[in-house]
Design a protein around this motif. Structure first.
Motif, mmCIF file in Angstrom:
data_model
loop_
_atom_site.group_PDB
_atom_site.id
_atom_site.type_symbol
_atom_site.label_atom_id
_atom_site.label_comp_id
_atom_site.label_asym_id
_atom_site.label_seq_id
_atom_site.Cartn_x
_atom_site.Cartn_y
_atom_site.Cartn_z
ATOM 1 N N TYR A 1 -3.199 4.857 -6.229
ATOM 2 C CA TYR A 1 -4.326 4.061 -5.728
ATOM 3 C C TYR A 1 -5.676 4.634 -6.179
ATOM 4 O O TYR A 1 -6.520 3.923 -6.724
ATOM 5 C CB TYR A 1 -4.262 3.975 -4.196
ATOM 6 N N SER B 1 -13.047 6.227 1.502
ATOM 7 C CA SER B 1 -14.169 5.808 2.353
ATOM 8 C C SER B 1 -14.648 6.965 3.229
ATOM 9 O O SER B 1 -15.863 7.159 3.414
ATOM 10 C CB SER B 1 -13.778 4.592 3.202
ATOM 11 N N GLY C 1 -8.645 1.739 8.517
ATOM 12 C CA GLY C 1 -8.064 1.391 7.214
ATOM 13 C C GLY C 1 -8.536 2.412 6.182
ATOM 14 O O GLY C 1 -8.973 2.065 5.093
ATOM 15 N N VAL D 1 -13.745 -0.497 5.337
ATOM 16 C CA VAL D 1 -14.160 -0.710 3.944
ATOM 17 C C VAL D 1 -12.977 -1.194 3.118
ATOM 18 O O VAL D 1 -11.966 -0.488 2.997
ATOM 19 C CB VAL D 1 -14.703 0.605 3.322
ATOM 20 N N TYR E 1 0.826 -1.214 0.000
ATOM 21 C CA TYR E 1 0.000 0.000 0.000
ATOM 22 C C TYR E 1 0.858 1.262 0.000
ATOM 23 O O TYR E 1 0.521 2.246 -0.650
ATOM 24 C CB TYR E 1 -0.987 -0.008 1.173
ATOM 25 N N ASP F 1 -4.833 4.062 9.859
ATOM 26 C CA ASP F 1 -4.351 3.103 8.851
ATOM 27 C C ASP F 1 -2.920 2.724 9.217
ATOM 28 O O ASP F 1 -2.221 3.486 9.889
ATOM 29 C CB ASP F 1 -4.378 3.744 7.453
ATOM 30 N N TYR G 1 -14.582 1.459 -8.461
ATOM 31 C CA TYR G 1 -14.649 1.086 -7.033
ATOM 32 C C TYR G 1 -15.948 1.618 -6.412
ATOM 33 O O TYR G 1 -16.095 2.830 -6.225
ATOM 34 C CB TYR G 1 -13.435 1.665 -6.321
#
Ligand SMILES: C[S@@+](CC[C@H](N)C(=O)[O-])C[C@H]1O[C@@H](n2cnc3c(N)ncnc32)[C@H](O)[C@@H]1O
Length: 204
Positions: A29, A69, A63, A125, A22, A85, A38
């Protein structure tokens, strides 16, 4: 990055491997997941807005990544959103969205904990599942809720292939620890023909 990044992330087997992927993926991303349609953050936010009475109750975006989100939660009217996160890289652009009250990097592999009732809802999410955060994280998050608090999360198709994930939900509901307030199964990444189940559980 192309579709190969999705395969790479679904195959990552440890939290540390996840964090590294990540961190590397963070700059592209948003563009990569948007290019694949998405849809899960918007579905989760709409469902949560349907069950929560107070839009000013604090919500934890667990996260949170780059903040897609959190943006979805703010988009349906929630006004107090914190994000955490394990990936500092992913969180680097979350602040610029202007939707978070507080953002915090959390250590990899340590159980997450805040006092029960700190948040009216906790959202995870695209965070829990095969090649992602383990089911024990849902136990940790459930322990952070007071009675009446909501836990919302998604399991994508890769994750749903393993019966352990839905069994965890059934176990919580059957034991009376949680009530199932919402489940739907719909688009996750339309470009990859992937779907996800979105759940909302209410702590008993
Ligand atoms: C697919 S991204 C989803 C990000 C954001 N929720 C969204 O919908 O765009 C998954 C995120 O979960 C984070 N993550 C993975 N394992 C985690 C863990 N154990 N604790 C906290 N965050 C984690 C990753 O760093 C990554 O930012």
């Amino acid at each position: 990055m192309g579709e190969e990044i999705f395969e790479k992330i679904y195959q990552a087997r440890s939290a540390e491997a996840q964090r590294e992927i990540y961190d590397t993926w963070s700059e592209t991303y948003d563009a990569d997941v948007k290019a694949q349609g998405y849809a899960t953050p918007a579905r989760m936010a709409a469902a949560l807005a349907g069950v929560m009475e107070r839009y000013d109750a604090p919500i934890l975006d667990f996260g949170c990544g780059t903040g897609l989100s959190g943006a979805a939660l703010a988009g349906v009217g929630f006004t107090v959103i914190d994000g955490v996160d394990i990936s500092e890289g992913m969180m680097a652009s979350a602040g610029a969205r202007g939707v978070y009250r507080d953002l915090r990097v959390i250590p990899v592999g340590e159980p997450f904990s805040v006092a029960p009732g700190t948040y009216g809802a906790i959202a995870a999410v695209g965070v829990i599942g095969s090649g992602a955060a383990p089911l024990s994280v849902l136990d940790d998050l459930a322990a952070c809720l007071a009675s009446g608090g909501y836990l919302t999360f998604s399991f994508n198709d890769h994750t749903l292939e393993d019966p352990a994930y839905e069994a965890w939900v059934r176990g919580e509901v059957d034991a009376g620890r949680m009530g199932l307030r919402h489940r739907d199964y719909d688009a996750h990444l339309t470009g990859l023909d992937m779907k996800s189940a979105v759940y909302i559980l209410e702590k008993s």
